[in-house]
Design a protein around this motif. Structure first.
Motif, mmCIF file in Angstrom:
data_model
loop_
_atom_site.group_PDB
_atom_site.id
_atom_site.type_symbol
_atom_site.label_atom_id
_atom_site.label_comp_id
_atom_site.label_asym_id
_atom_site.label_seq_id
_atom_site.Cartn_x
_atom_site.Cartn_y
_atom_site.Cartn_z
ATOM 1 N N GLU A 40 -4.499 34.075 21.312
ATOM 2 C CA GLU A 40 -5.354 34.885 20.409
ATOM 3 C C GLU A 40 -4.714 34.592 18.966
ATOM 4 N N GLN A 41 -3.369 34.195 18.936
ATOM 5 C CA GLN A 41 -2.961 33.733 17.566
ATOM 6 C C GLN A 41 -3.443 32.529 16.881
ATOM 7 N N LEU A 42 -3.540 31.520 17.880
ATOM 8 C CA LEU A 42 -4.005 30.301 17.647
ATOM 9 C C LEU A 42 -5.315 30.348 17.210
ATOM 10 N N LEU A 43 -6.144 31.203 17.584
ATOM 11 C CA LEU A 43 -7.706 31.327 17.120
ATOM 12 C C LEU A 43 -7.685 32.212 15.529
ATOM 13 N N LYS A 44 -6.541 32.783 15.269
ATOM 14 C CA LYS A 44 -6.449 33.525 13.965
ATOM 15 C C LYS A 44 -6.011 32.672 12.693
ATOM 16 N N ILE A 45 -5.363 31.521 13.206
ATOM 17 C CA ILE A 45 -4.786 30.720 12.037
ATOM 18 C C ILE A 45 -5.718 30.151 11.248
ATOM 19 N N GLU A 46 -5.710 30.275 9.999
ATOM 20 C CA GLU A 46 -6.862 30.026 9.059
ATOM 21 C C GLU A 46 -6.618 28.472 8.603
ATOM 22 N N ALA A 47 -5.570 27.698 8.856
ATOM 23 C CA ALA A 47 -5.463 26.341 8.454
ATOM 24 C C ALA A 47 -6.220 25.499 9.174
ATOM 25 N N MET A 48 -6.803 24.587 8.787
ATOM 26 C CA MET A 48 -7.760 23.831 9.658
ATOM 27 C C MET A 48 -6.944 22.499 10.023
ATOM 28 N N ASP A 49 -5.980 21.891 9.165
ATOM 29 C CA ASP A 49 -5.157 20.831 9.443
ATOM 30 C C ASP A 49 -3.895 21.364 10.014
ATOM 31 N N LEU A 50 -3.984 21.090 11.373
ATOM 32 C CA LEU A 50 -3.165 21.922 12.385
ATOM 33 C C LEU A 50 -2.375 20.828 13.287
ATOM 34 N N HIS A 51 -0.960 20.969 13.260
ATOM 35 C CA HIS A 51 -0.211 20.201 14.363
ATOM 36 C C HIS A 51 1.054 21.329 14.612
ATOM 37 N N LEU A 52 0.759 21.416 15.996
ATOM 38 C CA LEU A 52 1.909 22.376 16.678
ATOM 39 C C LEU A 52 2.122 22.400 18.137
ATOM 40 N N LEU A 53 3.092 22.895 18.609
ATOM 41 C CA LEU A 53 3.424 23.080 19.982
ATOM 42 C C LEU A 53 3.497 24.405 20.488
ATOM 43 N N SER A 54 3.125 24.844 21.650
ATOM 44 C CA SER A 54 3.339 26.193 22.161
ATOM 45 C C SER A 54 3.027 26.057 23.626
ATOM 46 N N LEU A 55 3.908 26.687 24.404
ATOM 47 C CA LEU A 55 3.790 26.407 25.929
ATOM 48 C C LEU A 55 2.987 27.541 26.420
ATOM 49 N N ASN A 56 2.600 28.729 25.700
ATOM 50 C CA ASN A 56 1.834 29.844 25.638
ATOM 51 C C ASN A 56 0.478 29.567 25.550
ATOM 52 N N ILE A 57 -0.152 28.670 24.968
ATOM 53 C CA ILE A 57 -1.473 27.865 24.835
ATOM 54 C C ILE A 57 -2.048 27.599 26.230
ATOM 55 N N THR A 58 -3.337 28.119 26.610
ATOM 56 C CA THR A 58 -4.134 27.550 27.608
ATOM 57 C C THR A 58 -5.178 26.754 27.299
ATOM 58 N N VAL A 59 -5.657 25.951 28.192
ATOM 59 C CA VAL A 59 -6.910 24.988 28.181
ATOM 60 C C VAL A 59 -8.018 25.802 27.349
ATOM 61 N N ASP A 60 -8.153 27.227 27.928
ATOM 62 C CA ASP A 60 -9.247 27.705 27.344
ATOM 63 C C ASP A 60 -9.072 28.140 25.827
ATOM 64 N N GLY A 61 -7.836 28.439 25.561
ATOM 65 C CA GLY A 61 -7.369 28.847 23.924
ATOM 66 C C GLY A 61 -7.613 27.432 23.288
ATOM 67 N N ALA A 62 -7.279 26.415 23.614
ATOM 68 C CA ALA A 62 -7.443 25.178 23.106
ATOM 69 C C ALA A 62 -8.688 24.766 22.751
ATOM 70 N N LYS A 63 -9.793 24.879 23.871
ATOM 71 C CA LYS A 63 -10.940 24.648 23.875
ATOM 72 C C LYS A 63 -11.699 25.627 22.400
ATOM 73 N N LYS A 64 -11.406 26.832 22.719
ATOM 74 C CA LYS A 64 -11.839 27.292 21.498
ATOM 75 C C LYS A 64 -11.622 26.941 20.251
ATOM 76 N N ARG A 65 -10.239 26.466 20.031
ATOM 77 C CA ARG A 65 -9.734 26.202 18.744
ATOM 78 C C ARG A 65 -10.385 24.867 18.411
ATOM 79 N N VAL A 66 -10.786 23.844 19.436
ATOM 80 C CA VAL A 66 -11.352 22.730 18.873
ATOM 81 C C VAL A 66 -12.744 23.116 18.438
#
Length: 299
Positions: free
Chosen positions: A207-233
């Protein structure tokens, strides 16, 4: 009209265009010029503070304070400090002195001296290797922030001083060597508008990943799922610019295929709001778009 006959307001407009070195030279010209310079707000492009420990003497270090092209070096151990000053990285020996005072105390006084009403303003603030607390009565205002190798328990304290109260960071890059639990709670980092690069486990959720405004993004989080990453992509491909990079490290299931992150089959997504270009997304295009999957952390 000569400089001497020029109205103060017009002089201030001229001073506003000068770099820090030119301001300093003008300031010592006369009492009137001293007053004009001191009454004109100065916002440097870059303020950089770094500390380098000595390889030859334990407990000795050099604190380096850079304001655009002007530099102050504080080299010392315990209550003895050598102060050097110079321009463009070169020490001017005529301005060097030795004080019977702790370098950290001198450093904090200098920061307060360069502040205006308890605030130091700069376009970019960079901190590297600092091993002391920030001054209690000081805050910073900047659009871009870089923090590297802030040891012990100081990184969160410095970040609180730098966090904007009424505006957003444009760019943030943080790489600190400690338990960054406190840093994770500072919301202004995630509100960065253009570029966000975090080298620690940010702990952010889908949920937080999808709300980040910055497009140039480099981060690590073990709470992110494949589904969340897919939506962010998908969000990145729709709103990102050609200069932006999406680099996410997250926990992935066994036998995960990076191509699964992309929209199904071939998709057409607009490249940016200011162009009419359409990017065709195919499997062979994956490596040019994102660095994901190969950085994943297997369960």
């Amino acid at each position: 009209m000569t400089w001497q006959n020029m109205p103060v307001r017009l002089k201030q407009k001229v001073v506003d265009l000068l770099d820090y070195e030119s301001r300093c030279n003008l300031r010592i010209s006369s009492k009137d010029d001293w007053e004009v310079v001191d009454s004109t707000k100065f916002v440097p492009e870059k303020l950089k503070i770094s500390e380098i420990p000595s390889d030859m003497s334990e407990g000795k270090s050099t604190i380096r304070l850079e304001i655009d092209s002007f530099t102050i070096w504080l080299t010392g151990k315990e209550d003895l400090t050598k102060i050097d000053r110079g321009w463009n990285g070169e020490i001017s020996e005529e301005f060097s002195e030795i004080r019977q005072e702790n370098r950290y105390e001198i450093f904090q006084k200098l920061l307060l001296k360069f502040s205006s009403r308890g605030v130091i303003e700069a376009d970019t603030v960079e901190l590297n290797g600092i091993t002391c607390m920030p001054p209690k009565d000081l805050n910073f205002k900047c659009s871009s922030l870089k923090m590297y190798a802030i040891l012990d328990d100081y990184s969160a304290d410095w970040l609180r001083k730098l966090a904007p109260k009424f505006e957003k960071f444009k760019k943030v890059a943080i790489d600190c060597w400690r338990d960054d639990t406190e840093i994770k709670t500072i919301q202004s980092v995630l509100e960065t508008s253009k570029s966000l690069k975090l080298e620690y486990d940010s702990g952010i959720t889908d949920e937080q990943l999808l709300k980040i405004e910055a497009m140039d993004l480099h981060l690590l989080s073990l709470n992110i799922t494949v589904d969340g990453a897919k939506k962010r992509v998908k969000h990145f491909l729709t709103h990102g610019k050609m200069t932006d990079i999406l680099d996410i490290t997250f926990s992935i299931p066994e036998y995960f295929q990076p191509i699964a992150i992309l929209p199904k089959k071939t998709s057409k997504l607009k490249n940016s709001p200011d162009t009419k270009t359409e990017v065709i997304i195919t499997e062979s295009f994956l490596d040019d778009l994102i660095e994901i999957g190969s950085h994943g952390i297997s369960n």
